[in-house]
Design a protein around this motif. Structure first.
Motif, PDB file in Angstrom:
ATOM      1  N   ILE A  37      -6.025  -9.874  -8.686  1.00 39.42           N
ATOM      2  CA  ILE A  37      -7.067 -10.698  -7.923  1.00 39.42           C
ATOM      3  C   ILE A  37      -6.228 -11.591  -7.504  1.00 39.42           C
ATOM      4  CG2 ILE A  37      -8.021 -12.079  -9.891  1.00 39.42           C
ATOM      5  CD1 ILE A  37     -10.764 -11.811  -8.618  1.00 39.42           C
ATOM      6  N   SER A  38      -6.632 -12.242  -6.137  1.00 36.30           N
ATOM      7  CA  SER A  38      -6.250 -13.493  -5.558  1.00 36.30           C
ATOM      8  C   SER A  38      -7.220 -14.140  -4.486  1.00 36.30           C
ATOM      9  CB  SER A  38      -4.779 -13.180  -4.792  1.00 36.30           C
ATOM     10  OG  SER A  38      -5.114 -12.203  -3.706  1.00 36.30           O
ATOM     11  N   ARG A  39      -7.010 -15.078  -4.295  1.00 33.71           N
ATOM     12  CA  ARG A  39      -7.974 -15.759  -3.243  1.00 33.71           C
ATOM     13  C   ARG A  39      -6.980 -16.701  -2.102  1.00 33.71           C
ATOM     14  NH1 ARG A  39     -11.942 -19.166  -6.227  1.00 33.71           N
ATOM     15  NH2 ARG A  39     -12.877 -19.806  -4.041  1.00 33.71           N
ATOM     16  N   ASN A  93     -11.294 -18.344   3.236  1.00 27.92           N
ATOM     17  CA  ASN A  93     -12.786 -17.879   2.438  1.00 27.92           C
ATOM     18  C   ASN A  93     -12.806 -16.527   2.012  1.00 27.92           C
ATOM     19  OD1 ASN A  93     -13.573 -20.213   3.081  1.00 27.92           O
ATOM     20  ND2 ASN A  93     -15.468 -19.734   3.997  1.00 27.92           N
ATOM     21  N   THR A  94     -11.509 -16.164   1.526  1.00 30.14           N
ATOM     22  CA  THR A  94     -11.461 -14.295   1.214  1.00 30.14           C
ATOM     23  C   THR A  94     -10.995 -14.406  -0.234  1.00 30.14           C
ATOM     24  OG1 THR A  94     -11.214 -13.887   3.497  1.00 30.14           O
ATOM     25  CG2 THR A  94     -10.652 -12.188   1.788  1.00 30.14           C
ATOM     26  N   VAL A  95     -11.291 -13.356  -1.041  1.00 30.49           N
ATOM     27  CA  VAL A  95     -10.852 -12.995  -2.179  1.00 30.49           C
ATOM     28  C   VAL A  95     -10.303 -11.661  -2.163  1.00 30.49           C
ATOM     29  CG1 VAL A  95     -13.061 -12.507  -3.381  1.00 30.49           C
ATOM     30  CG2 VAL A  95     -11.027 -13.075  -4.674  1.00 30.49           C
ATOM     31  N   TYR A  96      -9.323 -11.219  -2.879  1.00 29.44           N
ATOM     32  CA  TYR A  96      -8.795  -9.855  -2.589  1.00 29.44           C
ATOM     33  C   TYR A  96      -8.770  -9.279  -4.068  1.00 29.44           C
ATOM     34  CZ  TYR A  96      -7.003 -11.642   1.557  1.00 29.44           C
ATOM     35  OH  TYR A  96      -7.052 -12.176   3.085  1.00 29.44           O
ATOM     36  N   LEU A  97      -8.586  -7.870  -4.089  1.00 27.14           N
ATOM     37  CA  LEU A  97      -8.399  -7.421  -5.331  1.00 27.14           C
ATOM     38  C   LEU A  97      -7.282  -6.246  -4.739  1.00 27.14           C
ATOM     39  CD1 LEU A  97      -9.017  -6.953  -8.220  1.00 27.14           C
ATOM     40  CD2 LEU A  97     -10.620  -4.922  -7.555  1.00 27.14           C
ATOM     41  N   HIS A  98      -6.151  -6.489  -5.317  1.00 27.17           N
ATOM     42  CA  HIS A  98      -5.204  -5.402  -5.101  1.00 27.17           C
ATOM     43  C   HIS A  98      -4.902  -4.288  -6.625  1.00 27.17           C
ATOM     44  CE1 HIS A  98      -3.113  -7.958  -2.199  1.00 27.17           C
ATOM     45  NE2 HIS A  98      -3.521  -8.866  -2.791  1.00 27.17           N
ATOM     46  N   MET A  99      -5.221  -3.019  -6.044  1.00 25.60           N
ATOM     47  CA  MET A  99      -5.494  -2.153  -7.023  1.00 25.60           C
ATOM     48  C   MET A  99      -4.356  -1.171  -6.846  1.00 25.60           C
ATOM     49  SD  MET A  99      -9.543  -1.579  -7.108  1.00 25.60           S
ATOM     50  CE  MET A  99      -9.404  -0.623  -5.306  1.00 25.60           C
TER      51      MET A  99
END
Length: 128
Positions: free
Chosen positions: A70-72, A77-83
């Motif tokens: 998880i990163s932001r 104004n965005t959060v990410y989820l790298h899977m």
């Protein structure tokens, strides 16, 4: 009021990767702890990952630790989820959530009740 819009879901082969994003409205994004939860058919919503308002504290469910990140980006104004290394068990609707004044205590920041705003969800399907 904060509105959250997720994107990036889809169908992926086992072992593949996806990146989810969650764009937030409003000018106080950097004040919110952000998290990802997921819900598979017939199951309860479960915690996946969380990141503190400053981005300095990260929490992961044991089932995704080492595979998801998880990163932001507070400027966007965005959060990410790298899977990565996705498994069929990762198949679910993934929800982004935002919470104000959420303590960086694992028992609290990983609980759905800590979050005030939720996105509409994005479907992730891992299947061959």
């Amino acid at each position: 009021q904060v509105q959250l819009v997720e994107a990036g879901g889809g169908l992926v082969l086992p072992g593949g990767s996806l990146r989810l994003s969650c764009a937030a409205s409003g000018r106080t994004f950097s004040s919110y702890a952000m998290a990802w939860f997921r819900q598979a058919p017939g199951k309860e919503r479960e915690f996946v990952a969380a990141i503190g308002a400053s981005g300095g504290t990260l929490y992961y469910a044991d089932s995704v630790k080492g595979r998801f990140t998880i990163s932001r980006d507070n400027a966007k104004n965005t959060v990410y989820l790298h899977m990565n290394s996705l498994k069929p068990d990762d198949t679910a609707v993934y929800y982004c959530a935002a919470g104000l004044n959420v303590p960086a205590i694992r028992a609290i920041i990983t609980a759905p009740r800590a979050y005030d705003y939720w996105g509409q969800g994005t479907q992730v399907t891992v299947s061959s």
